[in-house]
Structure formats: C-alpha cells, structure tokens
Design an enzyme around this catalytic site. Structure first.
Site, PDB file in Angstrom:
ATOM      1  N   CYS A 272     -18.096   5.791   5.918  1.00 57.18           N
ATOM      2  CA  CYS A 272     -18.171   4.326   5.837  1.00 57.18           C
ATOM      3  C   CYS A 272     -17.189   3.729   6.841  1.00 57.18           C
ATOM      4  O   CYS A 272     -16.203   3.095   6.495  1.00 57.18           O
ATOM      5  CB  CYS A 272     -17.855   3.871   4.411  1.00 57.18           C
ATOM      6  SG  CYS A 272     -18.286   2.148   4.121  1.00 57.18           S
TER       7      CYS A 272
ATOM      8  N   CYS B  94     -24.767   1.653  -3.449  1.00 57.31           N
ATOM      9  CA  CYS B  94     -23.982   0.730  -2.625  1.00 57.31           C
ATOM     10  C   CYS B  94     -24.782  -0.530  -2.312  1.00 57.31           C
ATOM     11  O   CYS B  94     -25.957  -0.463  -1.962  1.00 57.31           O
ATOM     12  CB  CYS B  94     -23.598   1.420  -1.307  1.00 57.31           C
ATOM     13  SG  CYS B  94     -22.676   0.366  -0.175  1.00 57.31           S
TER      14      CYS B  94
ATOM     15  N   LYS C  11       0.830  -1.211   0.000  1.00 64.12           N
ATOM     16  CA  LYS C  11       0.000   0.000   0.000  1.00 64.12           C
ATOM     17  C   LYS C  11       0.858   1.251   0.000  1.00 64.12           C
ATOM     18  O   LYS C  11       0.672   2.161  -0.796  1.00 64.12           O
ATOM     19  CB  LYS C  11      -0.912   0.004   1.233  1.00 64.12           C
ATOM     20  CG  LYS C  11      -1.710   1.284   1.370  1.00 64.12           C
ATOM     21  CD  LYS C  11      -2.029   1.620   2.808  1.00 64.12           C
ATOM     22  CE  LYS C  11      -0.838   2.238   3.480  1.00 64.12           C
ATOM     23  NZ  LYS C  11      -1.100   2.652   4.863  1.00 64.12           N
TER      24      LYS C  11
HETATM   25  S1  SF4 Z   1     -24.102   3.115   2.102  1.00 64.55           S
HETATM   26 FE1  SF4 Z   1     -22.333   1.834   1.549  1.00 64.55          FE
HETATM   27  S2  SF4 Z   1     -20.645   3.285   1.234  1.00 64.55           S
HETATM   28 FE2  SF4 Z   1     -22.247   4.366   2.348  1.00 64.55          FE
HETATM   29  S3  SF4 Z   1     -21.693   4.161   4.518  1.00 64.55           S
HETATM   30 FE3  SF4 Z   1     -23.114   2.486   4.019  1.00 64.55          FE
HETATM   31  S4  SF4 Z   1     -21.820   0.741   3.448  1.00 64.55           S
HETATM   32 FE4  SF4 Z   1     -20.545   2.584   3.357  1.00 64.55          FE
END
Ligand code: SF4
Length: 129
Positions: A104, A120, A37
């Site tokens: 997230c 998502c 990374k």
């Molecule tokens: S919707 Fe998806 S990207 Fe957004 S906080 Fe929830 S899990 Fe994470």
C-alpha cells in the site's frame, strides 16, 4: 540529522538520567527528534501498557482502508486508540510499516495483488497498480 539527534539523546541520557531513560512519555517527548510516534513505539515495546505507534504508513493504510478518517497522524492515533482493540496496539506498527512500504505504497499502491483488497474501501486511491 538522525546521527546528531541520537548523539544528543545519548548525552542527555547519561547527563540527566544516569544512562537509564525513564519510561515516561513526557521525558521521551522532551528529546529533540522524538515525536508522539517514536515515543509510543518505545513505550509500547518496553512500557507496561500498550501504545500505538502511528507513522506515515500506519496513517495512510488505516485511512485508505476506511477504518479511520483522519487528516493527520496524530488524529489517526487518537482514532485508533478509540477503535482498535488494545491487543493490536503494539503490533500494528510492525505489520503496517512493511505493508505500506511494499504494497500500500504512497503512490500507485498495488491494489490488484493486495491480500486485503476485498476488505478495503480504497479511500482516496485514484490510481493503482
Ligand atoms: S487494496 Fe487498500 S490496502 Fe490494499 S494496496 Fe489498495 S488501498 Fe492499500
């Protein structure tokens, strides 16, 4: 530990490379504390070709999205190299690190106010805010 490793890298940079570390993945990975990374982040910023820096945030977010399905950060990096357009390879880290820290999050992500909720798949998310 980070201070110790930075000092060690600085010493090796002077002793072995005249203070100018070659922009080569093998050299970067030879330093203690520098993994794929970190090496890719450096190469992506100062190198001639883009690399993807996958840390825990990039790994977690892209897997929750369902964009990739990989168990480790290294496998996520390989999957992103296959799928993500190269023009996003460098900036994905800068975008998803703060997103992973503040939206997230590892525990109880803030899905109810997330700007990408409708895109998502929330893979593996069992509890959220
Ligand atoms: S919707 Fe998806 S990207 Fe957004 S906080 Fe929830 S899990 Fe994470």
């Amino acid at each position: 530990m980070k201070a110790y490793r930075i000092r060690d890298i600085a010493r090796r940079a002077v002793a072995e490379f005249g203070g100018d570390i070659p922009c080569e993945q093998d050299v970067l990975l030879s330093f203690k504390g520098v993994g794929p990374k970190c090496a890719n982040l450096v190469l992506g910023i100062v190198g001639e070709q883009p690399y993807i820096g996958v840390d825990i945030h990039v790994h977690r977010v892209t897997n929750r999205w369902g964009y990739v399905a990989a168990r480790t950060a290294e496998k996520t990096m390989a999957a992103l190299q296959e799928k993500l357009p190269r023009r996003y390879w460098v900036e994905i880290n800068a975008l998803l690190v703060p997103f992973g820290k503040h939206v997230c999050t590892g525990v109880r992500p803030k899905c109810s106010t997330c700007p990408v909720l409708d895109m998502c798949r929330q893979v593996g998310v069992t509890s959220h805010r």
